[in-house]
Design a protein around this motif. Sequence first.
Motif, PDB file in Angstrom:
ATOM      1  N   SER A 110     -26.036  42.636 -16.942  1.00  0.00           N
ATOM      2  CA  SER A 110     -25.388  41.365 -16.640  1.00  0.00           C
ATOM      3  C   SER A 110     -25.025  40.701 -17.961  1.00  0.00           C
ATOM      4  N   LYS A 111     -24.127  39.742 -17.898  1.00  0.00           N
ATOM      5  CA  LYS A 111     -23.698  39.061 -19.109  1.00  0.00           C
ATOM      6  C   LYS A 111     -23.515  37.578 -18.826  1.00  0.00           C
ATOM      7  N   VAL A 112     -24.026  36.758 -19.739  1.00  0.00           N
ATOM      8  CA  VAL A 112     -23.842  35.315 -19.690  1.00  0.00           C
ATOM      9  C   VAL A 112     -23.035  34.941 -20.924  1.00  0.00           C
ATOM     10  N   SER A 113     -22.027  34.095 -20.774  1.00  0.00           N
ATOM     11  CA  SER A 113     -21.202  33.751 -21.930  1.00  0.00           C
ATOM     12  C   SER A 113     -20.742  32.310 -21.871  1.00  0.00           C
ATOM     13  N   CYS A 114     -20.359  31.811 -23.020  1.00  0.00           N
ATOM     14  CA  CYS A 114     -19.728  30.490 -23.105  1.00  0.00           C
ATOM     15  C   CYS A 114     -18.784  30.502 -24.295  1.00  0.00           C
ATOM     16  N   LEU A 115     -17.799  29.625 -24.254  1.00  0.00           N
ATOM     17  CA  LEU A 115     -16.875  29.501 -25.371  1.00  0.00           C
ATOM     18  C   LEU A 115     -17.482  28.616 -26.442  1.00  0.00           C
ATOM     19  N   ILE A 116     -17.242  28.969 -27.695  1.00  0.00           N
ATOM     20  CA  ILE A 116     -17.650  28.122 -28.813  1.00  0.00           C
ATOM     21  C   ILE A 116     -16.453  27.963 -29.742  1.00  0.00           C
ATOM     22  N   SER A 117     -16.458  26.893 -30.508  1.00  0.00           N
ATOM     23  CA  SER A 117     -15.349  26.637 -31.423  1.00  0.00           C
ATOM     24  C   SER A 117     -15.565  27.387 -32.737  1.00  0.00           C
ATOM     25  N   ARG A 118     -14.513  27.461 -33.534  1.00  0.00           N
ATOM     26  CA  ARG A 118     -14.626  28.102 -34.847  1.00  0.00           C
ATOM     27  C   ARG A 118     -15.634  27.348 -35.709  1.00  0.00           C
ATOM     28  N   LYS A 129     -29.623  22.424 -30.576  1.00  0.00           N
ATOM     29  CA  LYS A 129     -30.739  21.989 -29.733  1.00  0.00           C
ATOM     30  C   LYS A 129     -30.277  21.090 -28.602  1.00  0.00           C
ATOM     31  N   ASP A 130     -29.247  20.267 -28.857  1.00  0.00           N
ATOM     32  CA  ASP A 130     -28.747  19.320 -27.853  1.00  0.00           C
ATOM     33  C   ASP A 130     -27.330  19.658 -27.398  1.00  0.00           C
ATOM     34  N   ALA A 131     -26.931  20.911 -27.552  1.00  0.00           N
ATOM     35  CA  ALA A 131     -25.583  21.318 -27.148  1.00  0.00           C
ATOM     36  C   ALA A 131     -25.406  21.184 -25.644  1.00  0.00           C
ATOM     37  N   ASP A 132     -24.166  21.008 -25.216  1.00  0.00           N
ATOM     38  CA  ASP A 132     -23.880  20.836 -23.794  1.00  0.00           C
ATOM     39  C   ASP A 132     -23.781  22.163 -23.037  1.00  0.00           C
ATOM     40  N   ARG A 133     -23.941  23.290 -23.742  1.00  0.00           N
ATOM     41  CA  ARG A 133     -23.920  24.604 -23.102  1.00  0.00           C
ATOM     42  C   ARG A 133     -25.314  25.225 -23.177  1.00  0.00           C
ATOM     43  N   GLU A 134     -25.804  25.634 -22.033  1.00  0.00           N
ATOM     44  CA  GLU A 134     -27.164  26.156 -21.940  1.00  0.00           C
ATOM     45  C   GLU A 134     -27.387  27.360 -22.840  1.00  0.00           C
ATOM     46  N   LEU A 135     -26.375  28.208 -22.961  1.00  0.00           N
ATOM     47  CA  LEU A 135     -26.542  29.415 -23.762  1.00  0.00           C
ATOM     48  C   LEU A 135     -26.733  29.087 -25.236  1.00  0.00           C
ATOM     49  N   LEU A 136     -26.059  28.068 -25.724  1.00  0.00           N
ATOM     50  CA  LEU A 136     -26.260  27.627 -27.106  1.00  0.00           C
ATOM     51  C   LEU A 136     -27.684  27.104 -27.304  1.00  0.00           C
ATOM     52  N   ARG A 137     -28.189  26.381 -26.324  1.00  0.00           N
ATOM     53  CA  ARG A 137     -29.557  25.872 -26.440  1.00  0.00           C
ATOM     54  C   ARG A 137     -30.564  27.019 -26.422  1.00  0.00           C
ATOM     55  N   GLU A 138     -30.293  28.031 -25.607  1.00  0.00           N
ATOM     56  CA  GLU A 138     -31.197  29.182 -25.557  1.00  0.00           C
ATOM     57  C   GLU A 138     -31.168  29.951 -26.880  1.00  0.00           C
ATOM     58  N   LEU A 139     -29.972  30.146 -27.437  1.00  0.00           N
ATOM     59  CA  LEU A 139     -29.883  30.838 -28.719  1.00  0.00           C
ATOM     60  C   LEU A 139     -30.609  30.041 -29.802  1.00  0.00           C
ATOM     61  N   TYR A 140     -30.460  28.726 -29.776  1.00  0.00           N
ATOM     62  CA  TYR A 140     -31.181  27.892 -30.748  1.00  0.00           C
ATOM     63  C   TYR A 140     -32.682  28.139 -30.659  1.00  0.00           C
ATOM     64  N   SER A 141     -33.205  28.148 -29.441  1.00  0.00           N
ATOM     65  CA  SER A 141     -34.640  28.356 -29.248  1.00  0.00           C
ATOM     66  C   SER A 141     -35.083  29.692 -29.829  1.00  0.00           C
ATOM     67  N   LYS A 142     -34.285  30.727 -29.624  1.00  0.00           N
ATOM     68  CA  LYS A 142     -34.685  32.049 -30.106  1.00  0.00           C
ATOM     69  C   LYS A 142     -34.442  32.211 -31.598  1.00  0.00           C
ATOM     70  N   MET A 143     -33.474  31.491 -32.141  1.00  0.00           N
ATOM     71  CA  MET A 143     -33.309  31.484 -33.589  1.00  0.00           C
ATOM     72  C   MET A 143     -34.452  30.727 -34.249  1.00  0.00           C
ATOM     73  N   LYS A 144     -34.964  29.745 -33.537  1.00  0.00           N
ATOM     74  CA  LYS A 144     -36.052  28.930 -34.071  1.00  0.00           C
ATOM     75  C   LYS A 144     -37.395  29.646 -33.992  1.00  0.00           C
TER      76      LYS A 144
END
Length: 231
Positions: A97-105, A120-135
């Motif tokens: 399966s794949k989850v995706s979202c658009l991000i800007s340059r 951490k406070d991005a409006d897209r859940e996937l960005l928040r999840e990536l932040y958590s795992k980068m952290k």
Amino acid sequence: MHTNALKFRHELKYYITEADYMTIRSRLRNIAGPDPFADENGIYSIRSLYFETPGDKVLQEKLTGVRNREKFRIRIYNCDSSFIRLEKKLKISTATSKVSCLISREEADNILSGDIAWMKDADRELLRELYSKMKFQQLRPKTIVEYERECFIYKPGNVRVSIDSNIRTGITNTTKFFETFLPTAKTFGVPVIIMEIKYDNFLPSIIRAMVQLPNRRVTAFSKYASARMFG
């Protein structure tokens, strides 16, 4: 995001020859449509930047055959930085399966440079999840993979047959991801062509017949793993 809310698909991969490719291409062109990213010849380029932990968790899980795993990547098509996807690909047993979202340059550049506090406070859940795992897992941009794809779409069964060739890896710092003329190296000494077949609940018999090739077996090929030979 709970896995039971995701839509999982079947995915089959095969090593094929140039002759196989020409045969399958001529068959599928009669019944399947092209990918919207494709040019007039039906081809488009894909460039992906994969994330990894300091201990190579993503790579080791792939190499050891862990049944349930995930990987994050940033992806662009035809070197177009006006359309950038952040993706998380999941594999559970033999389904994907794949989850995706658009991000800007600007957002992508910030991630590549290590500026991630805003996520951490991005409006897209996937960005928040990536932040958590980068952290907490120290997930970081690691490897660039680039290749050409020709894709055939057959709507019954939601089938996509993709043929990927000229698989290369970036040999520069990952912050150069958006450079048009990115220095790359081939991941194999000989040309490799990979056919991927993705479908929902069933593979229509007409497609099964068209992609059927003698002496071709399903492979667990990974573009990311092959690129890691270079670092």
